[in-house]
Design a protein around this motif. Structure first.
Motif, PDB file in Angstrom:
ATOM      1  N   MET A   1      21.409  38.718  16.096  1.00  0.00           N
ATOM      2  CA  MET A   1      22.029  38.281  17.527  1.00  0.00           C
ATOM      3  C   MET A   1      23.260  39.141  17.443  1.00  0.00           C
ATOM      4  O   MET A   1      23.958  39.015  18.556  1.00  0.00           O
ATOM      5  N   ALA A   2      23.596  39.709  16.491  1.00  0.00           N
ATOM      6  CA  ALA A   2      24.792  40.782  16.586  1.00  0.00           C
ATOM      7  C   ALA A   2      24.601  41.863  17.348  1.00  0.00           C
ATOM      8  O   ALA A   2      25.519  42.209  17.964  1.00  0.00           O
ATOM      9  N   ALA A   3      23.564  42.160  17.726  1.00  0.00           N
ATOM     10  CA  ALA A   3      23.322  43.351  18.780  1.00  0.00           C
ATOM     11  C   ALA A   3      23.691  42.835  20.114  1.00  0.00           C
ATOM     12  O   ALA A   3      23.690  43.898  21.092  1.00  0.00           O
ATOM     13  N   ILE A   4      23.471  41.667  20.220  1.00  0.00           N
ATOM     14  CA  ILE A   4      23.872  41.106  21.828  1.00  0.00           C
ATOM     15  C   ILE A   4      25.337  40.898  22.028  1.00  0.00           C
ATOM     16  O   ILE A   4      25.533  41.197  22.944  1.00  0.00           O
ATOM     17  N   GLY A   5      25.842  40.495  20.955  1.00  0.00           N
ATOM     18  CA  GLY A   5      27.472  40.388  21.226  1.00  0.00           C
ATOM     19  C   GLY A   5      27.559  39.016  22.020  1.00  0.00           C
ATOM     20  O   GLY A   5      26.962  37.878  21.564  1.00  0.00           O
ATOM     21  N   ASP A   6      28.396  38.853  23.131  1.00  0.00           N
ATOM     22  CA  ASP A   6      28.745  37.699  24.089  1.00  0.00           C
ATOM     23  C   ASP A   6      27.477  37.385  24.770  1.00  0.00           C
ATOM     24  O   ASP A   6      26.987  38.323  25.821  1.00  0.00           O
ATOM     25  N   VAL A   7      26.660  36.693  24.632  1.00  0.00           N
ATOM     26  CA  VAL A   7      25.477  36.089  25.561  1.00  0.00           C
ATOM     27  C   VAL A   7      25.787  35.915  26.898  1.00  0.00           C
ATOM     28  O   VAL A   7      24.787  36.135  27.999  1.00  0.00           O
ATOM     29  N   GLU A   8      27.165  35.336  27.145  1.00  0.00           N
ATOM     30  CA  GLU A   8      27.470  35.124  28.383  1.00  0.00           C
ATOM     31  C   GLU A   8      27.495  36.395  29.613  1.00  0.00           C
ATOM     32  O   GLU A   8      27.586  36.107  30.623  1.00  0.00           O
ATOM     33  N   ARG A   9      27.702  37.421  28.875  1.00  0.00           N
ATOM     34  CA  ARG A   9      27.581  38.776  29.780  1.00  0.00           C
ATOM     35  C   ARG A   9      26.237  39.234  30.473  1.00  0.00           C
ATOM     36  O   ARG A   9      26.039  39.795  31.582  1.00  0.00           O
ATOM     37  N   PHE A  10      25.255  38.249  30.058  1.00  0.00           N
ATOM     38  CA  PHE A  10      23.738  38.408  30.606  1.00  0.00           C
ATOM     39  C   PHE A  10      23.617  37.334  31.668  1.00  0.00           C
ATOM     40  O   PHE A  10      23.578  36.055  31.182  1.00  0.00           O
ATOM     41  N   SER A  11      23.411  37.617  32.929  1.00  0.00           N
ATOM     42  CA  SER A  11      23.494  36.564  33.965  1.00  0.00           C
ATOM     43  C   SER A  11      22.018  35.674  33.927  1.00  0.00           C
ATOM     44  O   SER A  11      21.946  34.750  34.442  1.00  0.00           O
ATOM     45  N   SER A  12      20.951  36.200  33.033  1.00  0.00           N
ATOM     46  CA  SER A  12      19.710  35.664  33.027  1.00  0.00           C
ATOM     47  C   SER A  12      18.977  36.199  31.920  1.00  0.00           C
ATOM     48  O   SER A  12      19.378  37.056  31.395  1.00  0.00           O
ATOM     49  N   PRO A  13      17.937  35.435  31.266  1.00  0.00           N
ATOM     50  CA  PRO A  13      17.374  35.844  30.449  1.00  0.00           C
ATOM     51  C   PRO A  13      16.459  37.282  30.497  1.00  0.00           C
ATOM     52  O   PRO A  13      16.425  37.917  29.817  1.00  0.00           O
ATOM     53  N   GLU A  14      16.212  37.586  31.861  1.00  0.00           N
ATOM     54  CA  GLU A  14      15.574  38.669  32.243  1.00  0.00           C
ATOM     55  C   GLU A  14      16.334  39.844  31.719  1.00  0.00           C
ATOM     56  O   GLU A  14      15.983  40.909  31.324  1.00  0.00           O
ATOM     57  N   LYS A  15      17.498  39.646  32.228  1.00  0.00           N
ATOM     58  CA  LYS A  15      18.518  40.755  31.827  1.00  0.00           C
ATOM     59  C   LYS A  15      18.835  41.046  30.256  1.00  0.00           C
ATOM     60  O   LYS A  15      18.860  42.352  29.638  1.00  0.00           O
ATOM     61  N   LEU A  16      18.533  40.144  29.627  1.00  0.00           N
ATOM     62  CA  LEU A  16      18.774  40.107  28.122  1.00  0.00           C
ATOM     63  C   LEU A  16      17.537  40.973  27.552  1.00  0.00           C
ATOM     64  O   LEU A  16      17.612  41.795  26.724  1.00  0.00           O
ATOM     65  N   VAL A  17      16.368  40.353  28.080  1.00  0.00           N
ATOM     66  CA  VAL A  17      15.270  41.323  27.584  1.00  0.00           C
ATOM     67  C   VAL A  17      15.092  42.634  28.110  1.00  0.00           C
ATOM     68  O   VAL A  17      14.735  43.591  27.400  1.00  0.00           O
ATOM     69  N   SER A  18      15.855  42.972  29.343  1.00  0.00           N
ATOM     70  CA  SER A  18      15.871  44.212  29.807  1.00  0.00           C
ATOM     71  C   SER A  18      16.582  45.096  28.870  1.00  0.00           C
ATOM     72  O   SER A  18      16.511  46.219  28.718  1.00  0.00           O
ATOM     73  N   TYR A  19      17.783  44.545  28.267  1.00  0.00           N
ATOM     74  CA  TYR A  19      18.897  45.171  27.463  1.00  0.00           C
ATOM     75  C   TYR A  19      18.078  45.626  26.206  1.00  0.00           C
ATOM     76  O   TYR A  19      18.356  46.620  25.647  1.00  0.00           O
ATOM     77  N   PHE A  20      17.196  45.110  25.745  1.00  0.00           N
ATOM     78  CA  PHE A  20      16.435  45.320  24.499  1.00  0.00           C
ATOM     79  C   PHE A  20      15.265  46.186  24.946  1.00  0.00           C
ATOM     80  O   PHE A  20      14.668  46.899  24.092  1.00  0.00           O
ATOM     81  N   GLY A  21      14.634  46.457  26.270  1.00  0.00           N
ATOM     82  CA  GLY A  21      13.856  47.161  26.556  1.00  0.00           C
ATOM     83  C   GLY A  21      12.361  46.648  26.376  1.00  0.00           C
ATOM     84  O   GLY A  21      11.415  47.344  26.128  1.00  0.00           O
ATOM     85  N   LEU A  22      12.325  45.268  26.450  1.00  0.00           N
ATOM     86  CA  LEU A  22      11.153  44.591  26.270  1.00  0.00           C
ATOM     87  C   LEU A  22      10.294  44.274  27.351  1.00  0.00           C
ATOM     88  O   LEU A  22       9.453  43.408  27.355  1.00  0.00           O
ATOM     89  N   ASN A  23      11.064  44.566  28.683  1.00  0.00           N
ATOM     90  CA  ASN A  23      10.186  44.216  29.817  1.00  0.00           C
ATOM     91  C   ASN A  23       9.275  45.242  30.139  1.00  0.00           C
ATOM     92  O   ASN A  23       9.422  46.335  29.903  1.00  0.00           O
ATOM     93  N   PRO A  24       8.313  44.665  30.754  1.00  0.00           N
ATOM     94  CA  PRO A  24       7.092  45.791  31.181  1.00  0.00           C
ATOM     95  C   PRO A  24       7.483  46.623  32.411  1.00  0.00           C
ATOM     96  O   PRO A  24       8.211  46.321  32.989  1.00  0.00           O
ATOM     97  N   ARG A  25       6.833  47.916  32.314  1.00  0.00           N
ATOM     98  CA  ARG A  25       6.895  48.716  33.141  1.00  0.00           C
ATOM     99  C   ARG A  25       6.304  48.211  34.553  1.00  0.00           C
ATOM    100  O   ARG A  25       5.272  47.705  34.321  1.00  0.00           O
ATOM    101  N   VAL A  26       6.885  48.288  35.917  1.00  0.00           N
ATOM    102  CA  VAL A  26       5.964  48.032  36.813  1.00  0.00           C
ATOM    103  C   VAL A  26       6.060  49.091  37.886  1.00  0.00           C
ATOM    104  O   VAL A  26       6.857  49.701  37.995  1.00  0.00           O
ATOM    105  N   ARG A  27       4.816  49.159  38.308  1.00  0.00           N
ATOM    106  CA  ARG A  27       4.224  50.247  39.383  1.00  0.00           C
ATOM    107  C   ARG A  27       3.776  49.810  40.762  1.00  0.00           C
ATOM    108  O   ARG A  27       2.936  48.948  40.380  1.00  0.00           O
ATOM    109  N   GLN A  28       4.261  49.911  41.617  1.00  0.00           N
ATOM    110  CA  GLN A  28       3.718  49.358  42.823  1.00  0.00           C
ATOM    111  C   GLN A  28       4.191  50.405  44.139  1.00  0.00           C
ATOM    112  O   GLN A  28       5.278  50.892  44.027  1.00  0.00           O
TER     113      GLN A  28
END
Length: 96
Positions: A1-28
């Protein structure tokens, strides 16, 4: 959790997931349905690899996380770290 820092800077869990690059690519394109591909791998590579390694360790220890891992094991392995990040965000931000 040290890599995150203050979790309050992420407005949603999806933003946190995106910060780590664990969100899937979306093509549409146009009105066609979206295609969800592999993870984007944008963001903190070292922290992402540590989360994936922790996932492999958790998958061998009996408990609720192992049960979750067994349910999703046919999917990509990035699903469990993504769900752990979302749970961490919820517990840290006080929205359980």
């Amino acid at each position: 959790m040290a890599a995150i820092g203050d979790v309050e800077r992420f407005s949603s869990p999806e933003k946190l997931v995106s910060y780590f690059g664990l969100n899937p690519r979306v093509r549409q394109s146009g009105d066609k349905p979206a295609y969800h591909g592999r993870i984007t791998k944008q963001g903190r590579a070292h922290a992402r690899s540590m989360l994936v390694e922790a996932t492999w360790v958790i998958s061998g220890v009996p408990g609720p996380l192992r049960a979750f891992f067994m349910r999703i094991r046919d999917k990509r392995v990035s699903t469990l770290p993504r769900s752990r990040l979302r749970a961490s965000w919820r517990s840290s931000s006080g929205t359980c």
